[in-house]
Design a protein around this motif. Sequence first.
Motif, PDB file in Angstrom:
ATOM      1  N   VAL A 106       9.008   9.967   6.886  1.00  0.00           N
ATOM      2  CA  VAL A 106      10.276   9.560   7.503  1.00  0.00           C
ATOM      3  C   VAL A 106      10.382   8.047   7.604  1.00  0.00           C
ATOM      4  CG1 VAL A 106      11.724   9.772   9.549  1.00  0.00           C
ATOM      5  CG2 VAL A 106      10.366  11.725   8.780  1.00  0.00           C
ATOM      6  N   GLY A 107       9.314   7.385   8.023  1.00  0.00           N
ATOM      7  CA  GLY A 107       9.358   5.939   8.158  1.00  0.00           C
ATOM      8  C   GLY A 107       8.387   5.433   9.198  1.00  0.00           C
ATOM      9  N   CYS A 108       8.474   4.141   9.479  1.00  0.00           N
ATOM     10  CA  CYS A 108       7.623   3.470  10.458  1.00  0.00           C
ATOM     11  C   CYS A 108       8.450   3.199  11.711  1.00  0.00           C
ATOM     12  CB  CYS A 108       7.081   2.172   9.865  1.00  0.00           C
ATOM     13  SG  CYS A 108       5.953   1.271  10.946  1.00  0.00           S
ATOM     14  N   ALA A 122       0.841  -1.198   0.000  1.00  0.00           N
ATOM     15  CA  ALA A 122       0.000   0.000   0.000  1.00  0.00           C
ATOM     16  C   ALA A 122       0.871   1.241   0.000  1.00  0.00           C
ATOM     17  CB  ALA A 122      -0.889  -0.007   1.244  1.00  0.00           C
ATOM     18  N   PRO A 123       0.375   2.337  -0.567  1.00  0.00           N
ATOM     19  CA  PRO A 123       1.169   3.570  -0.602  1.00  0.00           C
ATOM     20  C   PRO A 123       1.384   4.112   0.796  1.00  0.00           C
ATOM     21  CG  PRO A 123      -1.070   3.972  -1.344  1.00  0.00           C
ATOM     22  CD  PRO A 123      -0.925   2.502  -1.210  1.00  0.00           C
ATOM     23  N   ARG A 124       2.581   4.556   1.083  1.00  0.00           N
ATOM     24  CA  ARG A 124       2.897   5.033   2.422  1.00  0.00           C
ATOM     25  C   ARG A 124       2.474   6.498   2.639  1.00  0.00           C
ATOM     26  NH1 ARG A 124       2.688   0.636   2.922  1.00  0.00           N
ATOM     27  NH2 ARG A 124       3.983  -0.797   4.079  1.00  0.00           N
ATOM     28  N   TYR A 137       7.848  16.759  14.012  1.00  0.00           N
ATOM     29  CA  TYR A 137       7.383  15.484  13.503  1.00  0.00           C
ATOM     30  C   TYR A 137       5.920  15.249  13.877  1.00  0.00           C
ATOM     31  CZ  TYR A 137      12.364  14.540  12.934  1.00  0.00           C
ATOM     32  OH  TYR A 137      13.685  14.613  12.572  1.00  0.00           O
ATOM     33  N   ALA A 138       5.200  14.610  12.964  1.00  0.00           N
ATOM     34  CA  ALA A 138       3.825  14.184  13.197  1.00  0.00           C
ATOM     35  C   ALA A 138       3.756  12.683  12.963  1.00  0.00           C
ATOM     36  CB  ALA A 138       2.862  14.904  12.256  1.00  0.00           C
ATOM     37  N   GLY A 139       3.252  11.941  13.946  1.00  0.00           N
ATOM     38  CA  GLY A 139       3.159  10.487  13.835  1.00  0.00           C
ATOM     39  C   GLY A 139       1.738  10.019  14.005  1.00  0.00           C
ATOM     40  N   LEU A 140       1.314   9.072  13.166  1.00  0.00           N
ATOM     41  CA  LEU A 140      -0.040   8.536  13.221  1.00  0.00           C
ATOM     42  C   LEU A 140       0.001   7.079  13.619  1.00  0.00           C
ATOM     43  CD1 LEU A 140       0.018  10.486  10.287  1.00  0.00           C
ATOM     44  CD2 LEU A 140      -2.354  10.420  11.040  1.00  0.00           C
ATOM     45  N   GLU A 141      -0.901   6.700  14.539  1.00  0.00           N
ATOM     46  CA  GLU A 141      -0.904   5.341  15.083  1.00  0.00           C
ATOM     47  C   GLU A 141      -2.318   4.779  15.080  1.00  0.00           C
ATOM     48  OE1 GLU A 141       0.060   3.162  19.354  1.00  0.00           O
ATOM     49  OE2 GLU A 141       1.311   4.841  18.702  1.00  0.00           O
ATOM     50  N   VAL A 151       5.516   8.160  10.616  1.00  0.00           N
ATOM     51  CA  VAL A 151       6.030   9.473  11.004  1.00  0.00           C
ATOM     52  C   VAL A 151       6.319  10.325   9.770  1.00  0.00           C
ATOM     53  CG1 VAL A 151       7.863  10.701  12.231  1.00  0.00           C
ATOM     54  CG2 VAL A 151       7.003   8.520  13.114  1.00  0.00           C
ATOM     55  N   TYR A 152       5.872  11.583   9.823  1.00  0.00           N
ATOM     56  CA  TYR A 152       6.141  12.579   8.789  1.00  0.00           C
ATOM     57  C   TYR A 152       6.913  13.735   9.415  1.00  0.00           C
ATOM     58  CZ  TYR A 152       2.597  10.305   5.880  1.00  0.00           C
ATOM     59  OH  TYR A 152       1.870   9.404   5.140  1.00  0.00           O
TER      60      TYR A 152
END
Length: 575
Positions: free
Chosen positions: A146-148, A134-136, A185-189, A230-231
């Motif tokens: 940035v990554g997972c 799936a698209p990141r 940084y913004a991270g989604l969980e 994370v972005y």
Amino acid sequence: MAKPFFRLQKFLRRTQFLLFFLTAAYLMTGSLLLLQRARVALPQGPRAPGPLQTLPVAAVALGVGLLDSRALHDPRVSPELLLGMDMLQSPLTRPRPGPRWLRSRNSELRQLRRRWFHHFMSDSQGPPALGPEAPRPAVHSRGTYVGCFSDHGHERTLKGAVFYDLRKMTVSHCQDACAERSYVYAGLEAGAECYCGNRLPATSVGLEECSHECKGEKGSVCGAVDRLSVYRVDELQPGSRKRRTATYRGCFRLPENITHAFPSSLIQANVTVETCSGFCSQKEFPLAILRGWECYCAYPTPQFNLRDAMDSSLCGQDPEAQRLAEYCEVYQTPVQDTRCTDRRFLPNKSKVFVALSSFPGAGNTWARHLIEHATGFYTGSYYFDGTLYNKGFKGEKDHWRSRRTICVKTHESGRREIEMFDSAILLIRNPYRSLVAEFNRKCAGHLGYAADRNWKSKEWPDFVNSYASWWSSHVLDWLKYGKRLLVVHYEELRRSLVPTLREMVAFLNVSVSEERLLCVENNKEGSFRRRGRRSHDPEPFTPEMKDLINGYIRTVDKALRDHNWTGLPREYVPR
């Protein structure tokens, strides 16, 4: 009589034989047609035996059992080109499972039915997690992916602000919320949780471990359980609010031990408020302290609690004189104090069933915000409000009698409803303010304001006439039937938050540190409080309404005193 009956019986026998013959002929004809079609179609398919990955198969074929899942990962397969093709099965492949009614002689109908069937099945089973292909990054995201990252354990990966939207979370929404508060940084969980921060661990995990779809954005990845997508926030989205600046808190006396009270510092010539605030935001401190050319970063602590503000003129001297003085200027940075943001359900069922009772519009949701952050445990509700649940009040969806929450919100009155609880915090607010707040909520939701037409219509007088008596009866019933009460006035909670909240927490039999209470005070507003004033009639109450409400105020005041409680504040009756 026997002759006609014999003729009828003979006719029925012939008809039965005829129907049987026609049915058999129809089935044989259909079988022959299917065999003939198979002979014509077979030369078009792959003749040579080979692995399933070499077959020209559309991605949708996986859902009806035509392919092994590995075939979709083969670079030679092009789902875009082959999605609409009529799939044929070679003699070497497995029989095609699935419902028989999906097998149509018309290829277009078969594809449509197949898509509809799998869409129906996926809806009934809930949204599936996105696969590793799936698209990141989100399409409309302006941040850099940035990554997972792993996010389990007591210490969170991103320790800044925390936001929830269990229904409409998107990557852009999370990025804007973090950028507005000056986070990097913004991270989604877990598809619905947003975390902000300025520092990341050195190593990340595999991209495929972040596989949950965002609740409000199909096709975008929002982490997974204990995993953060994370972005890096580069800039705000067009039309979003600007980054928050530092807010002046006042002039205060320096603590005795500066090194202990202020963990981080910056000494620089001509340091400005913006420079100091930016430095402390980068370090994830909610307070920036200026003393001449010295910049300090800190949290509110018992040694530096920001309660005894001094005259601002004491901090208005030139930098050299201010550096030698005992006073400092304190600013609130855009960064959130995260020492009190962790919450969970009770590890064991509570033995005492506690209610948080109030009349509608008396600040029950705000009180729940304070209690949750002070105790670290979720609060429940006698009702279910999807809006509150979607914004992070996770106890809203838990059954109100589960005893997994620290207390349960209720607006109910009456003996039966009250005696179900072992004890209760009774929150009382000025009826004039409560009526306006509840009318706004009924007309425009938790954060909106009623329109002018609502105030000028017959709806407002009818509302006051019916709800004013409820405000009175609610308090009187809880005073009469409540087994163990703590009476809290909304206005006192706003004026003296920490002492009043400390009393409420002790009533709930929870021990909390002073630092955590100061953290709650630093984050006291929460997400469900109307900001600003609505430009409607400043005095919506007529003289008749005031006479009615004032009578109820006097009745409740007398009842409180009769039950050995402090009477209502004098401000309840307008002068």
